[in-house]
Write a protein that holds these residues in place. Structure first.
Motif, PDB file in Angstrom:
ATOM      1  N   VAL A   1      -0.160 -37.417 -20.878  1.00  0.00           N
ATOM      2  CA  VAL A   1      -0.729 -38.398 -19.941  1.00  0.00           C
ATOM      3  C   VAL A   1      -1.075 -37.733 -18.607  1.00  0.00           C
ATOM      4  O   VAL A   1      -2.172 -37.919 -18.057  1.00  0.00           O
ATOM      5  CB  VAL A   1       0.243 -39.577 -19.744  1.00  0.00           C
ATOM      6  CG1 VAL A   1      -0.244 -40.473 -18.603  1.00  0.00           C
ATOM      7  CG2 VAL A   1       0.376 -40.372 -21.027  1.00  0.00           C
ATOM      8  N   VAL A   2      -0.130 -36.928 -18.075  1.00  0.00           N
ATOM      9  CA  VAL A   2      -0.385 -36.240 -16.810  1.00  0.00           C
ATOM     10  C   VAL A   2      -1.555 -35.262 -16.967  1.00  0.00           C
ATOM     11  O   VAL A   2      -2.427 -35.151 -16.096  1.00  0.00           O
ATOM     12  CB  VAL A   2       0.881 -35.506 -16.322  1.00  0.00           C
ATOM     13  CG1 VAL A   2       0.557 -34.619 -15.112  1.00  0.00           C
ATOM     14  CG2 VAL A   2       1.961 -36.512 -15.943  1.00  0.00           C
ATOM     15  N   GLY A   3      -1.601 -34.553 -18.101  1.00  0.00           N
ATOM     16  CA  GLY A   3      -2.686 -33.610 -18.332  1.00  0.00           C
ATOM     17  C   GLY A   3      -4.035 -34.288 -18.396  1.00  0.00           C
ATOM     18  O   GLY A   3      -5.026 -33.786 -17.847  1.00  0.00           O
ATOM     19  N   LEU A   4      -4.127 -35.446 -19.064  1.00  0.00           N
ATOM     20  CA  LEU A   4      -5.396 -36.168 -19.137  1.00  0.00           C
ATOM     21  C   LEU A   4      -5.840 -36.648 -17.753  1.00  0.00           C
ATOM     22  O   LEU A   4      -7.034 -36.638 -17.432  1.00  0.00           O
ATOM     23  CB  LEU A   4      -5.273 -37.349 -20.095  1.00  0.00           C
ATOM     24  CG  LEU A   4      -5.277 -36.997 -21.596  1.00  0.00           C
ATOM     25  CD1 LEU A   4      -4.999 -38.234 -22.426  1.00  0.00           C
ATOM     26  CD2 LEU A   4      -6.618 -36.381 -21.995  1.00  0.00           C
ATOM     27  N   TYR A   5      -4.873 -37.084 -16.948  1.00  0.00           N
ATOM     28  CA  TYR A   5      -5.218 -37.519 -15.588  1.00  0.00           C
ATOM     29  C   TYR A   5      -5.811 -36.349 -14.789  1.00  0.00           C
ATOM     30  O   TYR A   5      -6.851 -36.478 -14.131  1.00  0.00           O
ATOM     31  CB  TYR A   5      -3.984 -38.064 -14.886  1.00  0.00           C
ATOM     32  CG  TYR A   5      -4.204 -38.336 -13.410  1.00  0.00           C
ATOM     33  CD1 TYR A   5      -4.898 -39.456 -12.984  1.00  0.00           C
ATOM     34  CD2 TYR A   5      -3.744 -37.430 -12.450  1.00  0.00           C
ATOM     35  CE1 TYR A   5      -5.129 -39.687 -11.630  1.00  0.00           C
ATOM     36  CE2 TYR A   5      -3.965 -37.655 -11.093  1.00  0.00           C
ATOM     37  CZ  TYR A   5      -4.658 -38.781 -10.699  1.00  0.00           C
ATOM     38  OH  TYR A   5      -4.879 -39.001  -9.366  1.00  0.00           O
ATOM     39  N   LEU A   6      -5.145 -35.184 -14.844  1.00  0.00           N
ATOM     40  CA  LEU A   6      -5.636 -34.012 -14.108  1.00  0.00           C
ATOM     41  C   LEU A   6      -6.983 -33.538 -14.663  1.00  0.00           C
ATOM     42  O   LEU A   6      -7.851 -33.082 -13.914  1.00  0.00           O
ATOM     43  CB  LEU A   6      -4.608 -32.881 -14.166  1.00  0.00           C
ATOM     44  CG  LEU A   6      -3.292 -33.150 -13.420  1.00  0.00           C
ATOM     45  CD1 LEU A   6      -2.319 -32.016 -13.645  1.00  0.00           C
ATOM     46  CD2 LEU A   6      -3.548 -33.330 -11.922  1.00  0.00           C
ATOM     47  N   LEU A   7      -7.160 -33.668 -15.991  1.00  0.00           N
ATOM     48  CA  LEU A   7      -8.441 -33.295 -16.590  1.00  0.00           C
ATOM     49  C   LEU A   7      -9.566 -34.181 -16.050  1.00  0.00           C
ATOM     50  O   LEU A   7     -10.645 -33.698 -15.681  1.00  0.00           O
ATOM     51  CB  LEU A   7      -8.354 -33.410 -18.108  1.00  0.00           C
ATOM     52  CG  LEU A   7      -9.642 -33.104 -18.889  1.00  0.00           C
ATOM     53  CD1 LEU A   7     -10.083 -31.666 -18.654  1.00  0.00           C
ATOM     54  CD2 LEU A   7      -9.438 -33.367 -20.374  1.00  0.00           C
ATOM     55  N   ALA A   8      -9.302 -35.487 -15.981  1.00  0.00           N
ATOM     56  CA  ALA A   8     -10.309 -36.416 -15.458  1.00  0.00           C
ATOM     57  C   ALA A   8     -10.623 -36.121 -13.992  1.00  0.00           C
ATOM     58  O   ALA A   8     -11.791 -36.152 -13.577  1.00  0.00           O
ATOM     59  CB  ALA A   8      -9.820 -37.854 -15.620  1.00  0.00           C
ATOM     60  N   ARG A   9      -9.578 -35.833 -13.199  1.00  0.00           N
ATOM     61  CA  ARG A   9      -9.813 -35.524 -11.783  1.00  0.00           C
ATOM     62  C   ARG A   9     -10.643 -34.255 -11.632  1.00  0.00           C
ATOM     63  O   ARG A   9     -11.509 -34.161 -10.747  1.00  0.00           O
ATOM     64  CB  ARG A   9      -8.480 -35.341 -11.045  1.00  0.00           C
ATOM     65  CG  ARG A   9      -7.676 -36.602 -10.833  1.00  0.00           C
ATOM     66  CD  ARG A   9      -8.460 -37.676 -10.069  1.00  0.00           C
ATOM     67  NE  ARG A   9      -8.968 -37.229  -8.798  1.00  0.00           N
ATOM     68  CZ  ARG A   9      -8.325 -37.345  -7.635  1.00  0.00           C
ATOM     69  NH1 ARG A   9      -7.118 -37.908  -7.622  1.00  0.00           N
ATOM     70  NH2 ARG A   9      -8.856 -36.930  -6.514  1.00  0.00           N
ATOM     71  N   THR A  10     -10.401 -33.250 -12.488  1.00  0.00           N
ATOM     72  CA  THR A  10     -11.145 -31.995 -12.400  1.00  0.00           C
ATOM     73  C   THR A  10     -12.586 -32.179 -12.838  1.00  0.00           C
ATOM     74  O   THR A  10     -13.509 -31.575 -12.279  1.00  0.00           O
ATOM     75  CB  THR A  10     -10.467 -30.909 -13.248  1.00  0.00           C
ATOM     76  OG1 THR A  10      -9.087 -30.819 -12.898  1.00  0.00           O
ATOM     77  CG2 THR A  10     -11.123 -29.554 -13.026  1.00  0.00           C
TER      78      THR A  10
END
Length: 529
Positions: free
Chosen positions: A77-86
């Motif tokens: 979940v945290v990784g997907l959030y950071l992926l979307a922000r990037t």
């Protein structure tokens, strides 16, 4: 059925592990690869421990596998959030507050999961239910808190993607749309799984749904070129570049210019309209539009008086190698050029001062003749030359007669005038190669390279007579008629080294002084007077 599900989750673990490895290797090529690698690694862990839940293993293994899965869940979940922000902003870096939330909340959740056997606030119960029997859990209040946080974070991720798609250029919208559609899969699957657990006989397919998201995102990031071109409008890139950028097509027409380029061009052509569409030759030099055999050139240019540019020109070609035009990038280096010129001027000044100081160090400040320091070097050099060539070297020592009487009668200023007059006579009468030196006080030395005894005597007489002809007017209008006594010596007969040669000339000078002055004496005795 359980074996089939275990195989499916094993395949998911293998695919996401491989994707994580590939993404990690590509992290230097695109800023999204790091977040993608973390997401896939977490998903691989989640899928791997889910395999254990679907195998015929002791109940305790199933329980702890369910607990361990939350490490992967939270990381995913945290990784997907950071992926979307990037994807939305390739330059995004989490703030300290964001880091605290993205690590602190998962940390608390994992503590709650690990201690669940003590309080059962995360899982009310765990065990086997149904026919055929399958492992099932009843969720507690902390699980729902955790779920709400995960949904909130994923909703924020989707919001960032939606905003990025709305602002992105058309070439990137397809890739972002792919990620958005893929993001809906785990959300839908998890909602169905939690709200209607009996629909799939209690089986949790959420990791498989997230696998779809991860693989589609990986394709968008690594294969479709997402973030290979930064998803920021062209204006946000070129217009913030301080270098002047001019794009010229193959026909020589200007097709794009940034703000810095327009400002630079107007310094040469204040009346210039919008340059886009105009022939580049109307304001770019022939050199800027000349051939580019290597596809690149660079040179310095003073575009207008006072404006110095570092110009770089790069050829543009398509995939087939056909020329499309060129990009001219000019950087204002006026400040560096002026600084370099100032430094060069300062270095030149320092060099002149150094040379002046070096010269002053071997000059007598009163008479302008060389001093004793220079004599030591010059005499050693001439003696070495004479020894090497087998030639002679003459030395004259001259001393002003009754100089103390001049100082006592007329003052030291008058004495200085007399010394300056004698020095001027020695300088005026010097021939090529001869060196005149003031050794100190009223004593002078003249070096006569190549002169034998007869030539030395002749030069001594000439200089003595020239000094005797002097008439020096001193303070009060008094007239002084200075005379000099001269001692001579010749190398090698009178001395083979500097000390012996000067000593011989000094002895001769003392003899001249003792013989009523105003004469020339050689080491062998009185020669003239």
């Amino acid at each position: 059925m359980q074996e089939l599900l275990a195989a499916a989750f094993a395949v998911s673990a293998a695919l996401t592990t491989a994707t994580a490895v590939v993404a990690r290797r590509r992290r230097s090529a695109t800023p999204a690869a790091t977040a993608l690698a973390g997401t896939c690694a977490s998903l691989a862990l989640w899928s791997a421990v889910t395999v254990l839940v679907h195998l015929d293993l002791p109940p305790v293994v199933h329980v702890w596998a369910s607990y361990a899965a939350f490490v992967g869940v939270l990381g995913c979940v945290v990784g997907l959030y950071l992926l979307a922000r990037t994807i939305a902003d390739p330059h995004h870096r989490p703030s300290r507050r964001q880091v605290a939330v993205l690590t602190g909340v998962p940390g608390l959740v994992l503590v709650a999961v690990a201690t669940d056997p003590l309080h059962h606030l995360f899982f009310r119960s765990t065990g086997y239910v149904g026919d055929p029997a399958h492992f099932s859990v009843v969720f507690g209040p902390l699980f729902w808190v955790h779920t709400a946080w995960c949904y909130g974070l994923l909703a924020l991720a989707v919001a960032h993607l939606v905003r990025a798609r709305r602002r992105a250029p058309a070439v990137l919208r397809h890739q972002i749309t792919s990620v958005l559609v893929a993001a809906a899969a785990p959300l839908a699957g998890n909602v169905v799984n939690i709200s209607a657990p009996d629909l799939f006989a209690g089986q949790d397919f959420t990791p498989l749904c997230f696998t779809v998201t991860a693989l589609v995102s990986a394709r968008a990031v690594l294969r479709q070129g997402l973030l290979g071109v930064v998803p920021v409008a062209r204006a946000a890139v070129l217009e913030t570049v301080t270098d002047a950028v001019v794009v010229v097509d193959a026909g020589g027409a200007v097709v794009d210019v940034n703000a810095a380029g327009r400002a630079m061009l107007r310094q040469a052509r204040p009346d210039l309209p919008d340059p886009v569409g105009l022939p580049a030759r109307s304001f770019l030099s022939a050199r800027a539009l000349a051939g580019l055999p290597g596809g690149y050139t660079r040179y310095a240019l003073e575009y207008v008086p006072g404006l110095h540019l570092d110009v770089r020109i790069t050829a543009i070609a398509d995939d087939r190698g056909r020329a499309l035009g060129r990009v001219v990038v000019a950087r204002d280096v006026t400040e560096q050029v002026e600084t370099r010129q100032h430094l060069e001027d300062q270095l030149a000044l320092v060099e002149r001062l150094r040379a002046q100081l070096a010269e002053d160090s071997v000059r007598d400040p009163l008479t302008g003749l060389h001093n004793r320091r220079f004599l030591d070097v010059a005499l050693a050099t001439e003696l070495e030359r004479a020894a090497r060539q087998g030639s002679s070297l003459g030395v004259l020592t001259l001393d002003a007669d009754r100089f103390k009487a001049v100082n006592d009668t007329h003052g030291h200023a008058a004495g200085d005038d007399v010394l300056v007059a004698i020095a001027g006579t020695l300088t005026a009468g010097a021939r090529q190669g001869e060196v005149a030196v003031r050794c100190g006080g009223e004593e002078f030395v003249v070096l006569l390279p190549g002169a034998d005894a007869r030539a030395v005597h002749r030069r001594a007489e000439e200089l003595r007579a020239a000094c005797a002809a002097l008439r020096v007017t001193v303070g009060g209008g008094a007239l002084v008629r200075p005379t000099v006594s001269v001692g001579t010596a010749v190398h090698p007969g009178d001395g083979v080294d500097a000390a012996s040669l000067l000593a011989a000339a000094d002895r001769a000078l003392y003899a001249a002084k003792a013989a009523a002055r105003h004469g020339v004496v050689a080491p062998g005795g009185l020669v003239a007077g």
